[in-house]
Design a protein around this motif. Structure first.
Motif, short mmCIF file in Angstrom:
data_model
loop_
_atom_site.label_atom_id
_atom_site.label_comp_id
_atom_site.label_asym_id
_atom_site.label_seq_id
_atom_site.Cartn_x
_atom_site.Cartn_y
_atom_site.Cartn_z
N SER A 70 -15.48 15.71 41.77
CA SER A 70 -14.46 15.67 42.80
C SER A 70 -13.73 14.34 42.79
CB SER A 70 -15.09 15.92 44.18
OG SER A 70 -16.15 15.02 44.41
N THR A 98 -2.77 18.03 41.09
CA THR A 98 -3.00 18.02 39.64
C THR A 98 -3.19 16.61 39.10
OG1 THR A 98 -1.65 20.02 39.45
CG2 THR A 98 -2.11 18.80 37.42
N GLU A 142 -8.45 21.19 48.37
CA GLU A 142 -7.75 21.32 47.10
C GLU A 142 -7.15 19.97 46.70
OE1 GLU A 142 -4.10 23.97 45.13
OE2 GLU A 142 -4.73 24.28 47.22
N LEU A 188 -6.71 15.38 39.57
CA LEU A 188 -7.76 16.31 39.15
C LEU A 188 -8.76 15.61 38.25
CD1 LEU A 188 -8.67 19.29 39.27
CD2 LEU A 188 -7.35 19.67 37.17
N SER A 189 -10.04 15.78 38.56
CA SER A 189 -11.11 15.20 37.75
C SER A 189 -11.92 16.32 37.12
CB SER A 189 -12.02 14.33 38.62
OG SER A 189 -13.14 13.88 37.88
N ILE A 190 -12.11 16.25 35.80
CA ILE A 190 -12.86 17.29 35.10
C ILE A 190 -14.34 17.20 35.44
CG2 ILE A 190 -13.50 18.17 32.81
CD1 ILE A 190 -10.82 17.13 31.80
N PRO A 215 -16.68 20.20 41.87
CA PRO A 215 -15.69 19.85 40.84
C PRO A 215 -14.30 20.37 41.20
CG PRO A 215 -17.11 21.64 40.11
CD PRO A 215 -17.69 21.13 41.39
N HIS A 216 -13.28 19.67 40.74
CA HIS A 216 -11.88 20.05 40.95
C HIS A 216 -11.52 20.09 42.44
CE1 HIS A 216 -12.38 21.10 36.80
NE2 HIS A 216 -13.16 22.14 37.08
#
Length: 237
Positions: free
Chosen positions: A60, A52, A49, A55-57, A98-99
């Motif tokens: 990773s 925030t 995890e 965090l990459s849209i 992602p994320h």
């Protein structure tokens, strides 16, 4: 730790390479990589995890940290850390998770020459063993021009004391594209081209080393799995 003794090898040959997989337990994959008497340990963790703020849209988030043998990281370690991260970001298939966060930690244990290249190679092996998604594997090679104008591939620490120029290249395993070029000192374009060709040829030896070591590792893993599978059957008999 008993380090290998210095060996007399041709100037156009890499020093002896060795590795130990998963010497660390609290990570998804780790490797202790030696090249000559230079020793580096790399570990990977992820996907996990991500906070925030990181965090990459699109994919990773990649974290990379480099630690010197003793003390806190200085400017040269931060530069080396940034260099390793640049190569990893080119190789990592970030959109696969992602994320999420991928973490690569590189610890210098002994610097006896070619530490930049060894750090990059240890990170590649750790990512392969840790199962991180890669577009390709990669290999880095160091070469110098000494005071006599000779090319010395993968020099040890004593040989780097007498150098006119230093070069570190990294190549990908698919198309052989250049991922990293680091130069220091004065040299001619023809010398640069010669050394690039020399390092490119040497990278093939490193890729072969990767393949042979990972094949041995998976072979041992399969043998252990078979043995575990047979144990309950033996107990029932």
């Amino acid at each position: 730790m008993n380090l290998p003794e210095k060996m007399d090898v041709p100037k156009d040959q890499l020093r002896q390479m060795n590795c130990e997989f998963n010497p660390l337990s609290r990570c998804d994959g780790s490797v202790m990589y030696t090249q000559g008497a230079t020793v580096v340990i790399a570990a990977v963790l992820g996907p996990i995890e991500v906070k925030t703020q990181n965090l990459s849209i699109d994919g990773s988030y990649l974290e990379c940290n480099y630690r010197p043998k003793a003390g806190l990281p200085q400017v040269k370690e931060r530069i080396r850390e940034a260099t390793i991260r640049d190569v990893l970001e080119l190789a990592l298939l970030a959109e696969a998770h992602p994320h999420a966060k991928m973490s690569v930690q590189v610890q210098e244990l002994e610097d006896r020459g070619s530490i930049d290249a060894c750090a990059v190679n240890s990170a590649c092996l750790a990512m392969l063993i840790g199962g991180l998604p890669l577009k390709f594997s990669f290999a880095a090679v160091h070469c110098i021009i000494n005071d006599q104008g000779d090319y010395v591939l993968d020099p040890d620490q004593s040989e780097t004391f007498h150098q006119r120029a230093s070069f570190t290249f990294a190549f990908d395993s698919v198309d052989g594209d250049l991922l990293l070029v680091q130069t220091k000192g004065s040299f001619k374009i023809a010398q640069f081209n010669d050394i690039e060709c020399l390092c490119r040829a040497a990278s093939a030896q490193i890729f072969q080393f990767y393949r042979s070591q990972i094949a041995k590792y998976h072979g041992r893993s399969e043998a252990i799995a078979e043995k575990v599978k047979e144990q309950p059957e033996a107990m029932e008999a």
